[in-house]
Write an enzyme that holds these catalytic residues in place. Sequence first.
Site, short mmCIF file in Angstrom:
data_model
loop_
_atom_site.label_atom_id
_atom_site.label_comp_id
_atom_site.label_asym_id
_atom_site.label_seq_id
_atom_site.Cartn_x
_atom_site.Cartn_y
_atom_site.Cartn_z
N HIS A 1 -1.09 -13.32 3.94
CA HIS A 1 -0.60 -14.40 3.08
C HIS A 1 -1.41 -14.46 1.77
O HIS A 1 -0.85 -14.57 0.68
CB HIS A 1 -0.75 -15.72 3.85
CG HIS A 1 -0.13 -16.90 3.18
ND1 HIS A 1 1.20 -17.20 3.29
CD2 HIS A 1 -0.67 -17.86 2.39
CE1 HIS A 1 1.47 -18.29 2.60
NE2 HIS A 1 0.35 -18.72 2.04
N ASP A 2 -2.72 -14.31 1.92
CA ASP A 2 -3.58 -14.39 0.73
C ASP A 2 -3.31 -13.24 -0.23
O ASP A 2 -3.29 -13.44 -1.45
CB ASP A 2 -5.06 -14.37 1.16
CG ASP A 2 -5.46 -15.63 1.90
OD1 ASP A 2 -4.68 -16.61 1.83
OD2 ASP A 2 -6.52 -15.63 2.54
N PHE B 1 -7.70 -9.16 -7.26
CA PHE B 1 -8.04 -8.49 -5.99
C PHE B 1 -9.52 -8.19 -5.89
O PHE B 1 -10.13 -8.32 -4.86
CB PHE B 1 -7.28 -7.17 -5.85
CG PHE B 1 -5.80 -7.33 -5.96
CD1 PHE B 1 -5.09 -7.88 -4.92
CD2 PHE B 1 -5.13 -6.95 -7.11
CE1 PHE B 1 -3.72 -8.03 -5.00
CE2 PHE B 1 -3.76 -7.10 -7.20
CZ PHE B 1 -3.05 -7.65 -6.15
N CYS C 1 6.48 2.09 1.49
CA CYS C 1 6.95 1.88 2.87
C CYS C 1 6.73 0.43 3.27
O CYS C 1 7.58 -0.20 3.91
CB CYS C 1 6.17 2.76 3.84
SG CYS C 1 6.46 4.51 3.65
N GLU D 1 1.00 -6.44 7.26
CA GLU D 1 1.88 -6.06 6.13
C GLU D 1 1.56 -6.88 4.90
O GLU D 1 2.45 -7.34 4.18
CB GLU D 1 3.35 -6.26 6.51
CG GLU D 1 3.71 -5.53 7.78
CD GLU D 1 4.30 -4.17 7.51
OE1 GLU D 1 4.51 -3.83 6.34
OE2 GLU D 1 4.55 -3.45 8.48
#
Lengths: 396, 264
Positions: free
Chosen positions: A371-372, A388, A242, A368
Amino acid sequence: MPAASLDLFAIEELLSDEERMVRDTVRNWVRERVLPHIEAWAWEERFPRELVPEMAGLNLFGATLKEYGLPGLTNVAYGLVMQELERGDSGLRSFVSVQSALVMHPIMTWGSQEQKDRWIPRLAAGEAVGCFGLTEPDFGSNPGAMRTRAFRDGDGWVLGGEKAWITNGSIADVAVVWARDDDGVVRGFLVERGAPGFTAVDHKGKYSLRAAVTSQLVLADCRVPESSRLPGAAGLKCPLGCLTQARYGIAWGALGSALATFHAALDYAKTRVQFGGRPIASHQIIQERLVWMANEITKAQLMVWRLGRLKDEGKATFVQVSQAKRNSCWVARECARLAREIHGANGIVNEFPIMRHMMNIESVYTYEGTHDMHTLILGEHLTGIPAFMPPIESRE
Amino acid sequence: MKSCVLMAYVPDTASVIKVAAAGNRIEEADIKWIVSPYDEYALEEAIRLKEAKGAPVTVLTYGPERAQQGLRECLARGADAAVHVKGGEGTFGDALAIAKVLAAAVRKSGPFDIIFAGIQGVGSDNALVGAMVAELLDVPHVTGVVKLEIGDGAITAHREIEGGTEVVTAPLPCVVTAQKGLNEPRYPSLKGIMAAKKVAIQAFVPADLGVDEGALAGAGATCRWKALALPPAKSGGVILKGEEDPAAAARELARLLREQAKAI
């Protein structure tokens, strides 16, 4: 483009007649119905709910869907709708993004026939408002660690947890809520307004997206029937899918913000007279800023256009969407800053749209997928190494 | 019941107009074209009639290739059919020539119970075409209508006249030209835009309608555009400083209004 000569790379020619007509229709609507009032709405921290029927009349909700008599726009046309809405205000674009990409899309993709019949026509007509509950107070970039749980209870489910930063939360008639079940599988539920144990409280003190509603959702032993579960949705990949839809729209939308601040700055630079009776547009430093904006906007427009065509061909990937979302939001953020500099002191007052766009884009830059996080998605794509969750030394 | 809307596709009113090298036309590069705003009122009234009485709407235009896009916009707003008479380069701004082509097209595509047009096209602003079409079709016309009621076989129209409103009744069929205030035109819906591309536009050249466009543009022309010129650039204006001696400033203002502006 208000001045066609700014379209140096003839991007206009890359659009079909229908796509141009869709864009111009939404642009005219925004110019006539939104721009005269948006500064007041943002100042008063008010979402213009009265515009929802008009937006439905234009078919802005679920515009890429073909079912239920919806328009079936190309992805480029949909992107242009997002661009023009955000040229007005990011909050308005956020409302349409959520309704379309985060509510109607999952219901159409994973919903039962009954759920589709119940919700899609009402959401399309603006008779119902939807919201999307994934982010939690403690889990933003890492939604996989969500705490919200769904327990089997007889023939239904009991939901428990909290969701945060939910656009449309307190005005929603239906919330698409994501929760982990007893087996650790992420499931989607359609939680209706008034469900026992379900409440929404607005975030206070926002300096950004002030013309949109942003809420916290509380699910306190919220009992919902099995028929409220999205039967086709299982796993975190569903809500992430989504978000890919919504991010695609944001990649276009943010350019609307960039276009708004750029055109405001260009107009201002040509009319503001300083030093020897000449407009500040005659100064090299001002020109450099304007050129930077126009250059980056053009590059970003070509990127989102190509992405849209790939999406129409079914070839777009989430990595491409991440790159476009990341780039557009960065361009818009920089444009807002440069436009503010060109406007001088006038850049800080709401006689001009700059500060509103600048504050809005801070949210859009972050929501959403920050940026990082998009940087890390691209980094993993390039290197094959996910960054991550960097390894940490054992503290024992 | 069937209605027809005469539509002109004109330069956007926000366009920066330049005179072309030939001197008697505007420079068309960089112009954005739009459905003439008064024709939007005409179309809206026709669509409302369709919604009220099921009268299908045919939009008709006479113009170059690009005018097809204007027809698509009208279809997107709710028109049912579109007719494009291609041409118009030689007859530009000649109201009678344009009316002759449009009247022939109406005869070919009709019959219609009511024909709507804008009070004027914002291109050459003649405000003659609607009335001329009515005369050529030998039907009544009411121009500059701001309120319209359509009954059985007749209309009651309110039209603006200097200092008041005139209420006119006319039998159908007739021509009605729309003035600002008649209605609030709707936006096209995205669904309408996508559906409009699937409608086949009927295309003619004037010869198909029995009209000799060459003759209208040549020997038969009733209007020729010799030269175009832009209005003189606005000067910066005069500011009278009245802080120190308001009475003197007021006297000076009155003198300028009387002697220079000749406004009083």
